[in-house]
Design a protein around this motif. Structure first.
Motif, short mmCIF file in Angstrom:
data_model
loop_
_atom_site.label_atom_id
_atom_site.label_comp_id
_atom_site.label_asym_id
_atom_site.label_seq_id
_atom_site.Cartn_x
_atom_site.Cartn_y
_atom_site.Cartn_z
N ASP A 58 -0.91 -7.08 -0.82
CA ASP A 58 -0.06 -8.21 -0.46
C ASP A 58 1.34 -7.74 -0.13
O ASP A 58 1.61 -6.54 0.03
N PHE A 59 2.26 -8.69 -0.07
CA PHE A 59 3.63 -8.40 0.35
C PHE A 59 4.32 -7.44 -0.62
O PHE A 59 3.83 -7.14 -1.70
N MET A 60 5.47 -6.93 -0.20
CA MET A 60 6.32 -6.01 -0.95
C MET A 60 5.70 -4.63 -1.12
O MET A 60 6.17 -3.84 -1.95
N HIS A 61 4.68 -4.33 -0.35
CA HIS A 61 4.17 -2.95 -0.35
C HIS A 61 4.96 -2.09 0.65
O HIS A 61 4.75 -0.89 0.73
N TRP A 62 5.88 -2.73 1.38
CA TRP A 62 6.57 -2.08 2.49
C TRP A 62 7.94 -1.53 2.11
O TRP A 62 8.45 -1.77 1.01
N THR A 63 8.53 -0.81 3.03
CA THR A 63 9.90 -0.31 2.86
C THR A 63 10.89 -1.45 3.04
O THR A 63 11.59 -1.85 2.11
N HIS A 64 10.96 -1.97 4.27
CA HIS A 64 11.73 -3.17 4.60
C HIS A 64 10.87 -4.03 5.51
O HIS A 64 10.06 -3.51 6.29
N LEU A 65 11.04 -5.33 5.42
CA LEU A 65 10.40 -6.19 6.41
C LEU A 65 10.89 -5.80 7.80
O LEU A 65 12.08 -5.55 8.02
N GLY A 66 9.96 -5.72 8.74
CA GLY A 66 10.31 -5.31 10.09
C GLY A 66 10.18 -3.82 10.33
O GLY A 66 10.57 -3.33 11.39
N GLU A 67 9.61 -3.09 9.35
CA GLU A 67 9.29 -1.68 9.59
C GLU A 67 7.78 -1.46 9.59
O GLU A 67 7.29 -0.52 10.19
N TRP A 68 7.06 -2.33 8.87
CA TRP A 68 5.60 -2.25 8.82
C TRP A 68 5.15 -0.86 8.39
O TRP A 68 4.26 -0.26 8.97
N GLU A 69 5.80 -0.38 7.31
CA GLU A 69 5.49 0.93 6.73
C GLU A 69 5.31 0.79 5.22
O GLU A 69 5.88 -0.10 4.59
N TRP A 70 4.54 1.70 4.65
CA TRP A 70 4.29 1.72 3.21
C TRP A 70 5.50 2.24 2.44
O TRP A 70 6.17 3.18 2.88
N ASP A 71 5.75 1.62 1.29
CA ASP A 71 6.71 2.16 0.33
C ASP A 71 6.02 3.31 -0.40
O ASP A 71 5.14 3.09 -1.24
N ARG A 72 6.40 4.54 -0.08
CA ARG A 72 5.67 5.70 -0.59
C ARG A 72 5.92 5.97 -2.07
O ARG A 72 5.22 6.79 -2.67
N GLU A 73 6.89 5.29 -2.68
CA GLU A 73 7.04 5.44 -4.12
C GLU A 73 5.88 4.78 -4.86
O GLU A 73 5.34 5.33 -5.83
N GLN A 74 5.50 3.60 -4.41
CA GLN A 74 4.42 2.87 -5.06
C GLN A 74 3.05 3.11 -4.40
O GLN A 74 2.02 2.92 -5.03
N TRP A 75 3.08 3.52 -3.15
CA TRP A 75 1.84 3.74 -2.39
C TRP A 75 1.92 5.13 -1.77
O TRP A 75 2.12 5.30 -0.57
N PRO A 76 1.80 6.19 -2.60
CA PRO A 76 2.09 7.55 -2.14
C PRO A 76 1.12 8.10 -1.10
O PRO A 76 1.50 8.94 -0.29
N ASP A 77 -0.13 7.65 -1.13
CA ASP A 77 -1.12 8.19 -0.19
C ASP A 77 -2.09 7.08 0.21
O ASP A 77 -3.27 7.07 -0.17
N PRO A 78 -1.61 6.13 1.01
CA PRO A 78 -2.49 5.02 1.38
C PRO A 78 -3.73 5.44 2.14
O PRO A 78 -4.78 4.80 2.03
N ALA A 79 -3.63 6.51 2.92
CA ALA A 79 -4.80 6.97 3.67
C ALA A 79 -5.92 7.39 2.71
O ALA A 79 -7.10 7.09 2.94
N ALA A 80 -5.55 8.08 1.64
CA ALA A 80 -6.55 8.48 0.65
C ALA A 80 -7.14 7.27 -0.06
O ALA A 80 -8.34 7.22 -0.33
N MET A 81 -6.31 6.30 -0.35
CA MET A 81 -6.78 5.06 -0.98
C MET A 81 -7.79 4.35 -0.08
O MET A 81 -8.88 3.95 -0.53
#
Length: 469
Positions: free
Chosen positions: A64-87
């Motif tokens: 859900d929301f707040m997994h991102w860096t900032h709204l409007g970047e559409w990128e993962w926050d790597r502190e909480q989601w360090p390897d989304p590809a592996a997930m």
């Protein structure tokens, strides 16, 4: 103007004008697990692993929301989601897809903000300033004025899809939750939000309501471009034609009450009759639940029974007992099928396995919808427009031609009356007894039983064993 001799004929002509539904991917008829929200990769994977270790069916997990860096970047926050590809890869290996929340808003802190502003790709207000939505973002929990990407413009839709593709689709994400697409905008007191928006296509009062259509168009056209017909789109709103982009609509952040559950029946059936065949609801409601109370646990089971017969089955909600004071970053507490006591878990487990056995039929019915526009779930009057009793029944429905459901919608109820449509015999799936159509009957419905009937002559062999593990 379009007309027809039957509801089905009228709806088919509507689809000839606005587009037929996309085929629902086979995987999407399974069970979708969600919470508001999983705060990290570790938390989501722990839930998925526990679910699978219990041998429970699972088709999708939600980010859900707040997994991102900032709204409007559409990128993962790597502190909480360090390897989304592996997930994503781990879950895909287990047959589970990942759905990611995608918002159309842009924070002033986004690295794309200045460029989008310079290119004229943001929505403005009548005085030339940006139209904004005052809401929290990952780096601004107290709130920030968010701009809105003007998806009425092809250039903006291309920019949006390119970010979604490179950060989500390219690592295997196959479902996109296009939230806040009404679109969410803030407005001065006493004014309509639409009146304060100026899109490239025109005035907000003309185009704001179409925004969810443009949002879905951006993603679907991108998917079509790369030949992907297996991805899903989930939205909170829709417009005439949204079905041609394969949109599934859910009924939003609804309250966890019996009244709300009863409202869902009409909401879903109205969507079906309006040409939006893929619809779902937050099982248990989204907010204001006491997850420890027996009343909520009963409500959750009855809601799960209702939802099991719709195109998409999705558990979602914030289970914090003080939702309005919990804060925007509250994940709401546990919201997994084993979180509500052994009694509820036993019934819900049976429903999950029942749904697995029903999936071939659900796929058959949804395929028919894609080909003909016939809704997969139908009010009784849709099938029996000349039955004077059927046209007045609002709390029962049909799944396809052969399955009749009469969900229990009242607190503490252990029986209910059911109307069986005329011109058919109906077999009680729990007892095997057949009843003539055109009659009312009263049946027992303790907590583990959802009143369920199969049209006589159907190939479906549904009986009580379908609810066993």
């Amino acid at each position: 103007m379009y007309a027809g001799q039957t509801p089905a004929e009228v709806l088919r002509r509507y689809h000839e004008l606005t587009g037929f539904p996309r085929r629902m991917p086979d995987w999407a008829t399974g069970y979708w697990q969600s919470n508001s929200y999983y705060t990290s990769q570790a938390e989501l994977l722990a839930v998925a692993r526990e679910h699978l270790s219990r041998g429970l069916p699972l088709s999708a997990m939600f980010v859900d929301f707040m997994h991102w860096t900032h709204l409007g970047e559409w990128e993962w926050d790597r502190e909480q989601w360090p390897d989304p590809a592996a997930m994503v890869a781990e879950l895909a290996a287990a047959g589970v897809r990942v759905m990611v929340a995608v918002w159309p808003h842009v924070s002033p802190q986004s690295k794309h903000f200045a460029d989008l502003l310079d290119r004229g790709l943001l929505v403005h207000g009548p005085d030339g300033s940006l139209a904004v939505f005052a809401f929290a973002d990952r780096a601004e929990p107290s709130g920030v004025d968010l701009a809105l990407l003007d998806l009425t413009q092809p250039e903006a839709r291309r920019f949006y899809w390119d970010r979604v593709r490179e950060n989500y689709h390219d690592i295997g994400v196959r479902a996109f939750w296009l939230d806040a697409c009404e679109p969410e905008l803030s407005e001065p007191a006493g004014t309509l939000r639409e009146a304060g928006a100026r899109f490239a296509r025109g005035h907000g009062t003309e185009f704001a309501g179409m925004f969810p259509l443009f949002d879905a168009q951006a993603i679907r056209e991108g998917l079509d471009e790369i030949g992907d017909d297996e991805s899903m789109i989930l939205e909170r709103s829709a417009w005439a034609g949204s079905q041609r982009y394969g949109v599934t609509v859910w009924s939003g952040d609804i309250q966890s009450t019996w009244e709300s559950l009863r409202t869902q029946v009409g909401a879903g059936l109205n969507m079906m009759a309006s040409g939006i065949p893929w619809w779902t609801t937050d099982i248990g409601g989204f907010f204001d639940a006491d997850a420890e109370s027996e009343d909520f646990r009963e409500l959750l089971v009855r809601w799960f029974q209702f939802a099991t017969f719709w195109p998409v089955v999705r558990l979602h909600g914030n289970r914090h007992p003080d939702f309005f004071n919990s804060g925007i970053f509250s994940s709401g507490g546990p919201n997994e099928v084993w979180s509500f006591g052994e009694k509820a878990y036993e019934v819900i487990t049976g429903l999950l396995f029942f749904r697995e056995r029903l999936r071939p039929y659900v796929q058959q019915v949804t395929d028919q919808s894609a080909a003909t526009g016939m809704p997969p779930v139908r009010p009784l009057w849709f099938e029996s427009p000349h039955d004077p009793v059927a046209v007045r029944v609002e709390d029962q429905f049909l799944l396809g031609d052969d399955v009749l459901i009469a969900p229990v919608l009242q607190r503490g109820a252990t029986s209910r009356t059911v109307y069986l449509p005329a011109n058919a015999r109906w077999r009680n799936a729990w007892t095997g007894h057949a009843h003539e159509g055109g009659t009312w009957i009263t049946i027992e419905a303790p907590l583990h039983i959802v009143p369920l009937f199969v049209r006589d002559g159907s190939d479906l062999t549904i009986d009580s064993s379908w609810f066993e593990r």
